[in-house]
Design an enzyme around this catalytic site. Structure first.
Site, PDB file in Angstrom:
ATOM      1  N   ASN A  13     -12.955   9.068  18.832  1.00 43.03           N
ATOM      2  CA  ASN A  13     -12.866   8.340  20.101  1.00 43.03           C
ATOM      3  C   ASN A  13     -11.528   7.610  20.036  1.00 43.03           C
ATOM      4  O   ASN A  13     -11.403   6.610  19.338  1.00 43.03           O
ATOM      5  CB  ASN A  13     -14.029   7.356  20.236  1.00 43.03           C
ATOM      6  CG  ASN A  13     -13.869   6.442  21.447  1.00 43.03           C
ATOM      7  OD1 ASN A  13     -12.997   6.675  22.293  1.00 43.03           O
ATOM      8  ND2 ASN A  13     -14.702   5.406  21.533  1.00 43.03           N
ATOM      9  N   TRP A  14     -10.564   8.148  20.743  1.00 41.03           N
ATOM     10  CA  TRP A  14      -9.204   7.609  20.634  1.00 41.03           C
ATOM     11  C   TRP A  14      -9.048   6.281  21.366  1.00 41.03           C
ATOM     12  O   TRP A  14      -8.034   5.602  21.213  1.00 41.03           O
ATOM     13  CB  TRP A  14      -8.200   8.629  21.169  1.00 41.03           C
ATOM     14  CG  TRP A  14      -8.030   9.849  20.303  1.00 41.03           C
ATOM     15  CD1 TRP A  14      -8.807  10.231  19.228  1.00 41.03           C
ATOM     16  CD2 TRP A  14      -7.015  10.853  20.428  1.00 41.03           C
ATOM     17  NE1 TRP A  14      -8.330  11.403  18.691  1.00 41.03           N
ATOM     18  CE2 TRP A  14      -7.233  11.808  19.405  1.00 41.03           C
ATOM     19  CE3 TRP A  14      -5.947  11.046  21.311  1.00 41.03           C
ATOM     20  CZ2 TRP A  14      -6.410  12.938  19.247  1.00 41.03           C
ATOM     21  CZ3 TRP A  14      -5.132  12.163  21.146  1.00 41.03           C
ATOM     22  CH2 TRP A  14      -5.364  13.094  20.122  1.00 41.03           C
ATOM     23  N   LYS A  15     -10.026   5.935  22.219  1.00 45.69           N
ATOM     24  CA  LYS A  15      -9.962   4.684  22.992  1.00 45.69           C
ATOM     25  C   LYS A  15      -8.650   4.641  23.792  1.00 45.69           C
ATOM     26  O   LYS A  15      -8.207   5.681  24.266  1.00 45.69           O
ATOM     27  CB  LYS A  15     -10.142   3.473  22.069  1.00 45.69           C
ATOM     28  CG  LYS A  15     -11.403   3.624  21.196  1.00 45.69           C
ATOM     29  CD  LYS A  15     -11.796   2.388  20.465  1.00 45.69           C
ATOM     30  CE  LYS A  15     -13.059   2.649  19.650  1.00 45.69           C
ATOM     31  NZ  LYS A  15     -13.575   1.477  18.989  1.00 45.69           N
ATOM     32  N   HIS A  98     -20.165   3.365  25.841  1.00 45.82           N
ATOM     33  CA  HIS A  98     -19.591   2.757  24.639  1.00 45.82           C
ATOM     34  C   HIS A  98     -19.696   1.236  24.744  1.00 45.82           C
ATOM     35  O   HIS A  98     -19.578   0.667  25.825  1.00 45.82           O
ATOM     36  CB  HIS A  98     -18.125   3.186  24.478  1.00 45.82           C
ATOM     37  CG  HIS A  98     -17.572   2.817  23.144  1.00 45.82           C
ATOM     38  ND1 HIS A  98     -17.096   1.552  22.873  1.00 45.82           N
ATOM     39  CD2 HIS A  98     -17.466   3.524  21.999  1.00 45.82           C
ATOM     40  CE1 HIS A  98     -16.713   1.514  21.602  1.00 45.82           C
ATOM     41  NE2 HIS A  98     -16.926   2.689  21.052  1.00 45.82           N
ATOM     42  N   GLU A 100     -17.710  -1.021  24.139  1.00 51.84           N
ATOM     43  CA  GLU A 100     -16.542  -1.679  24.770  1.00 51.84           C
ATOM     44  C   GLU A 100     -16.663  -1.633  26.284  1.00 51.84           C
ATOM     45  O   GLU A 100     -16.242  -2.563  26.971  1.00 51.84           O
ATOM     46  CB  GLU A 100     -15.241  -1.017  24.274  1.00 51.84           C
ATOM     47  CG  GLU A 100     -14.929  -1.456  22.850  1.00 51.84           C
ATOM     48  CD  GLU A 100     -14.232  -0.405  22.013  1.00 51.84           C
ATOM     49  OE1 GLU A 100     -13.664   0.552  22.576  1.00 51.84           O
ATOM     50  OE2 GLU A 100     -14.255  -0.547  20.772  1.00 51.84           O
ATOM     51  N   GLU A 170     -23.937   2.966  17.248  1.00 52.01           N
ATOM     52  CA  GLU A 170     -22.767   2.170  16.887  1.00 52.01           C
ATOM     53  C   GLU A 170     -23.124   0.685  16.907  1.00 52.01           C
ATOM     54  O   GLU A 170     -23.121   0.056  17.964  1.00 52.01           O
ATOM     55  CB  GLU A 170     -21.632   2.419  17.893  1.00 52.01           C
ATOM     56  CG  GLU A 170     -21.157   3.849  17.941  1.00 52.01           C
ATOM     57  CD  GLU A 170     -19.697   3.955  18.367  1.00 52.01           C
ATOM     58  OE1 GLU A 170     -18.971   4.703  17.730  1.00 52.01           O
ATOM     59  OE2 GLU A 170     -19.286   3.269  19.318  1.00 52.01           O
ATOM     60  N   GLY A 176     -14.512  -1.530  14.719  1.00 58.21           N
ATOM     61  CA  GLY A 176     -13.153  -2.047  14.610  1.00 58.21           C
ATOM     62  C   GLY A 176     -13.042  -3.285  13.733  1.00 58.21           C
ATOM     63  O   GLY A 176     -12.023  -3.959  13.721  1.00 58.21           O
ATOM     64  N   SER A 216     -16.382   1.694  12.011  1.00 56.74           N
ATOM     65  CA  SER A 216     -15.591   1.639  10.779  1.00 56.74           C
ATOM     66  C   SER A 216     -15.913   2.772   9.809  1.00 56.74           C
ATOM     67  O   SER A 216     -15.831   2.601   8.590  1.00 56.74           O
ATOM     68  CB  SER A 216     -15.746   0.270  10.095  1.00 56.74           C
ATOM     69  OG  SER A 216     -15.314  -0.764  10.977  1.00 56.74           O
ATOM     70  N   GLY A 237     -13.404   5.789  15.500  1.00 52.17           N
ATOM     71  CA  GLY A 237     -12.344   5.132  16.252  1.00 52.17           C
ATOM     72  C   GLY A 237     -11.036   5.187  15.476  1.00 52.17           C
ATOM     73  O   GLY A 237     -10.354   6.215  15.441  1.00 52.17           O
ATOM     74  N   GLY A 238     -10.684   4.082  14.830  1.00 56.70           N
ATOM     75  CA  GLY A 238      -9.402   3.942  14.142  1.00 56.70           C
ATOM     76  C   GLY A 238      -9.000   5.124  13.264  1.00 56.70           C
ATOM     77  O   GLY A 238      -7.874   5.626  13.355  1.00 56.70           O
TER      78      GLY A 238
HETATM   79  P1  13P Z   1     -13.915   2.159  14.641  1.00 52.11           P
HETATM   80  O1  13P Z   1     -14.114   3.440  13.869  1.00 52.11           O
HETATM   81  O2  13P Z   1     -12.473   1.843  14.903  1.00 52.11           O
HETATM   82  O3  13P Z   1     -14.698   1.032  14.069  1.00 52.11           O
HETATM   83  O4  13P Z   1     -14.537   2.444  16.101  1.00 52.11           O
HETATM   84  C1  13P Z   1     -15.795   2.992  16.186  1.00 52.11           C
HETATM   85  C2  13P Z   1     -16.038   3.341  17.600  1.00 52.11           C
HETATM   86  O5  13P Z   1     -16.160   2.481  18.446  1.00 52.11           O
HETATM   87  C3  13P Z   1     -16.121   4.759  17.943  1.00 52.11           C
HETATM   88  O6  13P Z   1     -16.566   4.927  19.241  1.00 52.11           O
END
Ligand code: 13P
Length: 256
Positions: A13-15, A98, A100, A170, A176, A216, A237-238
């Site tokens: 998930n590149w956000k 998500h 966020e 999640e 994050g 994470s 994510g990251g």
């Molecule tokens: P991180 O891997 O950066 O914690 O993000 C997880 C995430 O929100 C994937 O959708």
């Protein structure tokens, strides 16, 4: 054993990261590293990157996903993107609900449900995200929170449609933050989600659903998480923004 009945899926998930040219470059880096993957590999990218990403992924085993979609076919919804628009350019997956979006953009279980149903009706595969806040975990209501989200988010989704649904667990406190849920915590909640699906549908339908862990997840902790029976993949994510790290997670899913 579990891979006999369900597919492992590692999705990035590149956000809000990567411009179209950066997306093209990152996918070109990732593609050779994951070409022998024994799991489904997906990159969910920002809307403006989708066309370039689909072109870059052509002839590879990488599937492309969006990060959201609207429930209406068209109309006065400034700033939104319809499932038909995504489908027409070749998008296969779409992240929905998500945390966020729930936290910063007023997404509710009702809108998550509408978006999920619209995605399914269009032939997209929704990755429906659920998870508890830190204080909900501290208050010992993780099970209730997640069960409620599953019930509401999948309201009116048929057993046939469920075959195209992916669930991502999640925990919000792990996103994050560098704080990963322990493999045991991830397994406990993923198993709860599966039990909830079994109640809503039936055992066989629940057993077939891919449930990812997200929060994470990285190249160091992926093996331990993915070894768990009910953890069928990851939403990353990251670490999905660094080709070697993402590829290492794909390799872990292939091993486990
Ligand atoms: P991180 O891997 O950066 O914690 O993000 C997880 C995430 O929100 C994937 O959708």
């Amino acid at each position: 054993m579990k891979k006999d009945v369900r597919k492992a899926i590692i999705a990035g998930n590149w956000k809000m990261n990567k411009t179209p040219s950066e997306a093209k470059a990152l996918l070109a880096e990732i593609a050779p590293l994951v070409k022998d993957a024994g799991c489904e590999v997906v990159a969910c990218v920002p809307y403006v990157d989708l066309a370039v990403a689909i072109e870059a992924a052509e002839g590879t085993n990488i599937k492309i996903g969006a990060e959201n979609c609207h429930w209406a076919e068209s109309g006065a919804f400034t700033g939104e993107i319809s499932t038909g628009m995504l489908k027409e350019i070749g998008v296969e997956y779409v992240v929905i609900g998500h945390s966020e979006r729930r936290q910063y953009f007023g997404e509710t279980d009702e809108t998550v449900n509408k978006r999920t149903k619209a995605a399914l009706a269009a032939g997209l595969k929704p990755i429906v995200c659920v998870g508890e806040l830190l204080w909900e975990r501290e208050c010992n209501i993780t099970e209730e929170v997640v069960a409620r989200q599953i019930k509401l988010d999948l309201w009116d989704v048929t057993e046939e449609e469920l075959k195209n649904v992916v669930i991502a667990y999640e925990p919000v406190w792990a996103i994050g933050t560098g704080k990963t849920a322990t493999a045991e915590q991830a397994e406990e909640v993923c198993a709860l989600i599966r039990a909830c699906l079994a109640k809503l549908y039936n055992e066989a339908a629940a057993e077939a659903v891919t449930i990812q862990y997200g929060g994470s997840m990285n190249d160091k902790n992926a093996d331990e998480l993915l070894q768990k029976t009910n953890v069928d993949g990851g939403l990353i994510g990251g670490a999905s923004l660094v080709a070697e790290k993402f590829a290492a997670i794909v390799a872990a899913a292939t091993r486990n």
